[in-house]
Design a protein around this motif. Structure first.
Motif, PDB file in Angstrom:
ATOM      1  N   PHE A 180      40.951 -66.283 -41.221  1.00 39.57           N
ATOM      2  CA  PHE A 180      41.516 -64.990 -40.809  1.00 39.57           C
ATOM      3  C   PHE A 180      42.994 -64.921 -41.193  1.00 39.57           C
ATOM      4  CE2 PHE A 180      37.886 -64.272 -37.856  1.00 39.57           C
ATOM      5  CZ  PHE A 180      37.609 -62.960 -38.225  1.00 39.57           C
ATOM      6  N   PHE A 181      43.689 -66.029 -41.073  1.00 41.95           N
ATOM      7  CA  PHE A 181      45.093 -66.092 -41.483  1.00 41.95           C
ATOM      8  C   PHE A 181      45.233 -65.756 -42.963  1.00 41.95           C
ATOM      9  CE2 PHE A 181      48.338 -69.197 -43.230  1.00 41.95           C
ATOM     10  CZ  PHE A 181      49.437 -68.385 -42.982  1.00 41.95           C
ATOM     11  N   VAL A 182      44.438 -66.415 -43.793  1.00 43.26           N
ATOM     12  CA  VAL A 182      44.492 -66.172 -45.240  1.00 43.26           C
ATOM     13  C   VAL A 182      44.112 -64.727 -45.547  1.00 43.26           C
ATOM     14  CG1 VAL A 182      43.479 -66.800 -47.463  1.00 43.26           C
ATOM     15  CG2 VAL A 182      44.055 -68.589 -45.814  1.00 43.26           C
ATOM     16  N   ALA A 183      43.075 -64.227 -44.878  1.00 45.41           N
ATOM     17  CA  ALA A 183      42.634 -62.849 -45.108  1.00 45.41           C
ATOM     18  C   ALA A 183      43.704 -61.850 -44.698  1.00 45.41           C
ATOM     19  CB  ALA A 183      41.345 -62.582 -44.336  1.00 45.41           C
ATOM     20  N   SER A 184      44.408 -62.132 -43.611  1.00 45.07           N
ATOM     21  CA  SER A 184      45.436 -61.211 -43.126  1.00 45.07           C
ATOM     22  C   SER A 184      46.626 -61.136 -44.074  1.00 45.07           C
ATOM     23  CB  SER A 184      45.909 -61.618 -41.726  1.00 45.07           C
ATOM     24  OG  SER A 184      46.636 -62.834 -41.767  1.00 45.07           O
ATOM     25  N   LEU A 185      46.871 -62.216 -44.802  1.00 46.94           N
ATOM     26  CA  LEU A 185      47.965 -62.212 -45.774  1.00 46.94           C
ATOM     27  C   LEU A 185      47.673 -61.251 -46.920  1.00 46.94           C
ATOM     28  CD1 LEU A 185      48.615 -66.069 -46.012  1.00 46.94           C
ATOM     29  CD2 LEU A 185      49.985 -64.384 -44.761  1.00 46.94           C
ATOM     30  N   LYS A 186      46.397 -61.089 -47.222  1.00 46.98           N
ATOM     31  CA  LYS A 186      45.995 -60.194 -48.313  1.00 46.98           C
ATOM     32  C   LYS A 186      45.872 -58.747 -47.837  1.00 46.98           C
ATOM     33  CE  LYS A 186      43.365 -63.963 -50.462  1.00 46.98           C
ATOM     34  NZ  LYS A 186      42.014 -64.459 -50.851  1.00 46.98           N
ATOM     35  N   ASP A 187      45.260 -58.567 -46.671  1.00 46.34           N
ATOM     36  CA  ASP A 187      45.032 -57.215 -46.142  1.00 46.34           C
ATOM     37  C   ASP A 187      44.862 -57.326 -44.632  1.00 46.34           C
ATOM     38  OD1 ASP A 187      44.040 -54.726 -45.343  1.00 46.34           O
ATOM     39  OD2 ASP A 187      42.948 -54.405 -47.213  1.00 46.34           O
ATOM     40  N   HIS A 188      45.938 -57.108 -43.904  1.00 48.20           N
ATOM     41  CA  HIS A 188      45.902 -57.308 -42.457  1.00 48.20           C
ATOM     42  C   HIS A 188      44.937 -56.344 -41.777  1.00 48.20           C
ATOM     43  CE1 HIS A 188      47.196 -57.284 -38.234  1.00 48.20           C
ATOM     44  NE2 HIS A 188      47.593 -58.528 -38.461  1.00 48.20           N
ATOM     45  N   LYS A 189      44.905 -55.115 -42.188  1.00 51.42           N
ATOM     46  CA  LYS A 189      44.020 -54.128 -41.576  1.00 51.42           C
ATOM     47  C   LYS A 189      42.563 -54.535 -41.739  1.00 51.42           C
ATOM     48  CE  LYS A 189      42.833 -49.198 -41.548  1.00 51.42           C
ATOM     49  NZ  LYS A 189      43.131 -47.861 -42.143  1.00 51.42           N
ATOM     50  N   ASP A 190      42.209 -54.967 -42.937  1.00 51.78           N
ATOM     51  CA  ASP A 190      40.833 -55.403 -43.188  1.00 51.78           C
ATOM     52  C   ASP A 190      40.497 -56.636 -42.353  1.00 51.78           C
ATOM     53  OD1 ASP A 190      38.292 -55.500 -44.842  1.00 51.78           O
ATOM     54  OD2 ASP A 190      39.159 -57.449 -45.368  1.00 51.78           O
ATOM     55  N   ALA A 191      41.434 -57.589 -42.278  1.00 53.18           N
ATOM     56  CA  ALA A 191      41.210 -58.805 -41.484  1.00 53.18           C
ATOM     57  C   ALA A 191      40.978 -58.446 -40.024  1.00 53.18           C
ATOM     58  CB  ALA A 191      42.397 -59.753 -41.619  1.00 53.18           C
ATOM     59  N   TRP A 192      41.748 -57.474 -39.515  1.00 51.29           N
ATOM     60  CA  TRP A 192      41.592 -57.071 -38.117  1.00 51.29           C
ATOM     61  C   TRP A 192      40.222 -56.422 -37.881  1.00 51.29           C
ATOM     62  CZ3 TRP A 192      43.411 -58.077 -33.544  1.00 51.29           C
ATOM     63  CH2 TRP A 192      43.102 -57.221 -32.480  1.00 51.29           C
ATOM     64  N   GLN A 193      39.799 -55.593 -38.801  1.00 52.91           N
ATOM     65  CA  GLN A 193      38.492 -54.947 -38.655  1.00 52.91           C
ATOM     66  C   GLN A 193      37.367 -55.980 -38.663  1.00 52.91           C
ATOM     67  OE1 GLN A 193      38.660 -52.151 -41.933  1.00 52.91           O
ATOM     68  NE2 GLN A 193      39.571 -50.539 -40.675  1.00 52.91           N
ATOM     69  N   ARG A 194      37.500 -56.988 -39.507  1.00 51.13           N
ATOM     70  CA  ARG A 194      36.502 -58.063 -39.546  1.00 51.13           C
ATOM     71  C   ARG A 194      36.527 -58.884 -38.266  1.00 51.13           C
ATOM     72  NH1 ARG A 194      38.160 -60.425 -45.339  1.00 51.13           N
ATOM     73  NH2 ARG A 194      36.668 -62.077 -44.842  1.00 51.13           N
ATOM     74  N   TYR A 195      37.713 -59.088 -37.734  1.00 47.63           N
ATOM     75  CA  TYR A 195      37.867 -59.806 -36.462  1.00 47.63           C
ATOM     76  C   TYR A 195      37.179 -59.035 -35.335  1.00 47.63           C
ATOM     77  CZ  TYR A 195      40.284 -61.577 -32.276  1.00 47.63           C
ATOM     78  OH  TYR A 195      40.574 -62.085 -31.038  1.00 47.63           O
ATOM     79  N   MET A 196      37.381 -57.734 -35.302  1.00 48.69           N
ATOM     80  CA  MET A 196      36.765 -56.920 -34.259  1.00 48.69           C
ATOM     81  C   MET A 196      35.246 -56.906 -34.382  1.00 48.69           C
ATOM     82  SD  MET A 196      38.970 -55.825 -32.115  1.00 48.69           S
ATOM     83  CE  MET A 196      38.131 -54.455 -31.324  1.00 48.69           C
ATOM     84  N   LYS A 197      34.746 -56.937 -35.589  1.00 53.18           N
ATOM     85  CA  LYS A 197      33.292 -56.974 -35.790  1.00 53.18           C
ATOM     86  C   LYS A 197      32.726 -58.261 -35.207  1.00 53.18           C
ATOM     87  CE  LYS A 197      29.742 -56.462 -39.362  1.00 53.18           C
ATOM     88  NZ  LYS A 197      29.482 -56.253 -40.823  1.00 53.18           N
ATOM     89  N   LEU A 198      33.402 -59.369 -35.473  1.00 49.71           N
ATOM     90  CA  LEU A 198      32.981 -60.661 -34.925  1.00 49.71           C
ATOM     91  C   LEU A 198      33.092 -60.660 -33.403  1.00 49.71           C
ATOM     92  CD1 LEU A 198      34.045 -64.166 -36.237  1.00 49.71           C
ATOM     93  CD2 LEU A 198      34.295 -63.612 -33.825  1.00 49.71           C
ATOM     94  N   THR A 199      34.201 -60.180 -32.895  1.00 59.68           N
ATOM     95  CA  THR A 199      34.467 -60.216 -31.461  1.00 59.68           C
ATOM     96  C   THR A 199      33.472 -59.364 -30.684  1.00 59.68           C
ATOM     97  OG1 THR A 199      36.818 -60.570 -31.902  1.00 59.68           O
ATOM     98  CG2 THR A 199      36.233 -59.849 -29.698  1.00 59.68           C
ATOM     99  N   ASN A 200      33.094 -58.236 -31.219  1.00 63.40           N
ATOM    100  CA  ASN A 200      32.172 -57.341 -30.527  1.00 63.40           C
ATOM    101  C   ASN A 200      30.759 -57.898 -30.410  1.00 63.40           C
ATOM    102  OD1 ASN A 200      33.332 -54.747 -29.556  1.00 63.40           O
ATOM    103  ND2 ASN A 200      34.071 -54.587 -31.659  1.00 63.40           N
ATOM    104  N   LEU A 201      30.469 -58.950 -31.146  1.00 60.09           N
ATOM    105  CA  LEU A 201      29.143 -59.575 -31.032  1.00 60.09           C
ATOM    106  C   LEU A 201      29.033 -60.437 -29.783  1.00 60.09           C
ATOM    107  CD1 LEU A 201      28.412 -60.591 -34.745  1.00 60.09           C
ATOM    108  CD2 LEU A 201      27.220 -58.867 -33.375  1.00 60.09           C
ATOM    109  N   ALA A 202      30.175 -60.719 -29.157  1.00 62.70           N
ATOM    110  CA  ALA A 202      30.201 -61.521 -27.927  1.00 62.70           C
ATOM    111  C   ALA A 202      29.390 -62.795 -28.112  1.00 62.70           C
ATOM    112  CB  ALA A 202      29.684 -60.685 -26.754  1.00 62.70           C
TER     113      ALA A 202
END
Length: 242
Positions: A180-202
């Motif tokens: 996620f760190f590496v992904a955020s360096l390239k595109d923080h908004k995209d990394a956050w959206q991917r993080y939220m997708k993972l997080t919402n799976l609980a």
């Protein structure tokens, strides 16, 4: 020493964070770490999917993804805390997370050996730890430090006594958090959206499924750690601060 924890208040479907504050970088580490747990708990408790309470949080190897990743994803706000020292903090944080991986694996292997050979003497246990230090952290030189030099360093790791075999879970989570760190360096908004997708799976998905949901590679994938290590090492090398 900084520290804290996050706890859910089920009747209110609300997380609660308790943490001390001692004016060090560790304060931010703890706050952002526990905020990751808190966000996951909040979303799971209020999910329209009506997730049963028992699976609102995944296993420990996955739950730490939320917290460790949040430490990196809050980077746009680090300057509010560190101001002119922000670059130093971010370098230190990346280095600490990176070099934790071999240490965490070392703790895990040590525990396996201890349980397989329960009759080892204290000196033999220390000797095992020293050998593992050479294997996982050969850059450390402990000869002049009596406690560490005799291989007693494992005694300071409370997880060995309190939560057997838990430490490798931190490594599994760190492997995803660094992605996620590496992904955020390239595109923080995209990394956050991917993080939220993972997080919402609980807790409704396995560790591997959670990683895949965010487009991340589980460390069991051949070559994935080599690829990740190179990306993080390159960033660290490029951001050395005098």
């Amino acid at each position: 020493m900084s520290g804290g924890y996050e706890e859910m208040l089920p009747d209110y479907k609300t997380p609660f964070i308790f943490a001390n504050w001692n004016g060090t970088a560790g304060d931010v580490d703890v706050l952002t770490h526990e905020a990751g747990h808190a966000l996951e708990g909040y979303l799971a408790a209020r999910s329209p999917k009506n997730i049963p309470e028992d699976i609102q949080c995944p296993g420990m190897e996955s739950a730490e993804i939320h917290s460790m990743s949040m430490e990196f994803l809050t980077a746009p706000w680090h300057r509010l805390f560190f101001k002119e020292d922000t670059d130093k903090y971010e370098l230190l944080h990346a280095e600490d997370s990176f070099i934790f991986l071999p240490y965490g694996c070392m703790v895990d292997e040590f525990q396996h050996i201890m349980y397989q050979q329960p009759d080892l003497t204290p000196d033999e246990r220390n000797a095992v730890w020293l050998e593992l230090e050479k294997k996982y952290r050969p850059w450390n030189k402990f000869a002049d430090l009596p406690f560490y030099g005799r291989g007693a360093g494992w005694q300071r790791q409370l997880h060995i006594f309190e939560c057997p075999f838990y430490y490798i879970d931190y490594c599994l989570a760190t492997a995803i958090a660094l992605q996620f760190f590496v992904a955020s360096l390239k595109d923080h908004k995209d990394a956050w959206q991917r993080y939220m997708k993972l997080t919402n799976l609980a807790g409704m998905a396995t560790y591997t499924e959670l990683a895949e949901s965010a487009g991340m590679k589980a460390p069991f994938t051949k070559g994935s750690l080599t690829e990740l290590s190179r990306a993080v090492a390159d960033w660290i090398e490029q951001h050395q601060v005098s």
